[in-house]
Scaffold this active site. Structure first.
Site, PDB file in Angstrom:
ATOM      1  N   LYS A 126      21.392  38.383  18.467  1.00 34.04           N
ATOM      2  CA  LYS A 126      20.787  39.658  17.954  1.00 34.04           C
ATOM      3  C   LYS A 126      19.220  39.419  17.973  1.00 34.04           C
ATOM      4  CE  LYS A 126      22.351  43.450  16.036  1.00 34.04           C
ATOM      5  NZ  LYS A 126      23.280  44.482  16.652  1.00 34.04           N
ATOM      6  N   ASP A 166      19.785  49.004  19.068  1.00 35.80           N
ATOM      7  CA  ASP A 166      20.377  49.109  17.634  1.00 35.80           C
ATOM      8  C   ASP A 166      19.688  50.226  17.010  1.00 35.80           C
ATOM      9  OD1 ASP A 166      22.320  47.240  16.003  1.00 35.80           O
ATOM     10  OD2 ASP A 166      20.315  47.435  14.797  1.00 35.80           O
TER      11      ASP A 166
END
Length: 444
Positions: A126, A166
């Site tokens: 991430k 995201d």
């Protein structure tokens, strides 16, 4: 002290001021106790849990850029490459003022198990920055993205680490990031997913997380003898996941009564108008206060309140820890049947436990919102083959993946004596594949 408790204590001590990461580790490891206890000697000897909770690599870097007034701005960039046991690191880039290392680590840790559940060869990672794209001009967003990628490109590649979108990172941002990657490396490869259709993107990727959420919810209800058609739902959020969750829910015969943004929420007794929501959020990039201009019979409320509405299904699709214990109590009092997480860890631990104790069907985010990363992996496959699949092909593959995830988490829960506890089931099913690969590859 048990092995699990030792590791939780060590994580909290070693990573102070990272409450979201602590929460994610506690939630996962507590539910893995049956597996860990059954293999404690072997896992201790191989330090499996120590290796699982420690990222393989984490990068933090400065991102300088120039705004439209000629002022230099400085943000912080992050990329956490958590676990590559089953494939290249895969996970989104979050652009939001709340981003810090703890949040990126929590998201990367969750991503390990989510990616494993898809059945596809992708590891967990991430990244992101505390940059806020809201209110910025296209030129400012481009300036930030180019500076961010100038550093990030040193650590990523189609067989190493494949970031995606995201919160705050949509098609515009992915385009600027990809352009800079190509410019710096001279490589035209599938290093980012969520790309535009004209340069390697996949049909159905935009819809994938929201659609996948409903495919899994539908299958979970079906396994419990419930038909999704005719149900009512509350959805939080109004971004990509929420919009396409609402759209697919309506296609399946569900009336969605709410949506929200960071300022307030909308109640529409006639069902949320997806076309209006898309125009407000995707075209105008405006606030939900404008929704009433499209649907005069709707209500707009400042602050929180989505979960006070009487519904059959609750679908939190906004951000972490948005559904609290008092919200769970309100949902149960109003007779909610199921809660399925469209966002990452949107339900607090206390709320999750309360919902499960009250017999509410609960699908955790690492299973329920895995459709996005699954379709990103399908985009990677198309890029590798230099092919483009039809919307129907991708959507059918997505539906098959979500149905499989649903059955795998249910089977894993039952195998260990936790029937219908899908949190335990999803964590165990994701963990088993990762730990097998870690053991097979030695101490790395």
């Amino acid at each position: 002290m048990s092995y699990v408790d030792e590791i939780i204590e060590a994580v909290v001590a070693k990573n102070p001021s990272e409450p979201e990461f602590h929460q994610a580790v506690k939630e996962v490891l507590n539910s893995l106790r049956p597996v860990v206890d059954a293999n404690e000697d072997k896992y201790r000897r191989e330090a499996i849990l120590e290796r699982l909770v420690e990222p393989e690599r984490q990068m933090k870097f400065r991102v300088p850029w120039v705004d439209d007034k000629g002022q230099v701005q400085v943000n912080t960039g992050y990329r956490v490459q958590f676990n590559s046991a089953i494939g290249p690191y895969k996970g989104g880039l979050r652009l939001h003022p709340s981003v810090n290392l703890g949040i990126i680590k929590f998201l990367g840790f969750e991503q390990i198990f989510k990616n494993s559940l898809t059945g596809l060869p992708i590891g967990g990672g991430k990244g992101g920055s505390d940059f806020d794209p809201k209110g910025k001009s296209d030129r400012e967003v481009m300036a930030f993205c180019q500076s961010f990628m100038t550093e990030l490109c040193k650590y990523i590649g189609e067989n190493t680490d494949v970031p995606a979108g995201d919160i705050g990172t949509g098609a515009r941002e992915i385009g600027y990031l990809y352009g800079q990657y190509k410019r710096l490396t001279g490589l035209y490869e599938g290093v980012l997913t969520g790309k535009g259709l004209s340069y390697g993107g996949s049909l159905a990727r935009t819809e994938a997380t929201g659609y996948g959420l409903l495919y899994l919810t539908q299958e979970m209800l079906k396994m419990n003898g419930i038909d999704i058609a005719g149900k009512t739902a509350a959805v939080s959020g109004s971004g990509n996941v929420a919009i396409y969750a609402i759209q697919k829910a309506q296609q399946l015969g569900v009336k969605v009564l709410t949506c929200s943004d960071s300022n307030g929420w909308v109640y529409d007794p006639n069902g949320i108008d997806v076309a209006a929501l898309k125009e407000i959020k995707e075209v105008k990039r405006a606030r939900l206060t404008e929704y009433k201009n499209y649907r005069p019979n709707s209500e707009y409320h400042e602050g929180r309140g989505v979960w006070t509405v009487k519904v059959d299904l609750a679908l939190p699709c906004a951000t972490q820890n948005e559904l609290h214990l008092e919200d769970a109590k309100a949902l149960v009092a109003n007779g909610v049947t199921a809660v399925a997480e469209g966002a990452n860890m949107p339900t607090t631990l206390e709320a999750t436990e309360y919902l499960q104790e009250q017999g509410v069907l609960f699908a955790p985010g690492k299973a329920a919102n895995a459709g996005g990363v699954a379709t990103s992996a399908l985009e990677m496959s198309q890029n590798s083959e230099r092919l483009s699949w039809t919307f129907e092909e991708v959507d059918a593959k997505l539906q098959g993946i979500m149905v499989n995830i649903c059955h795998n988490m249910a089977d894993a829960a039952e195998r260990y004596g936790f029937a219908k506890n899908y949190v335990v089931g999803a964590n165990i099913a994701g963990f088993e594949k990762v730990v097998d690969a870690m053991l097979a590859q030695g101490v790395v």
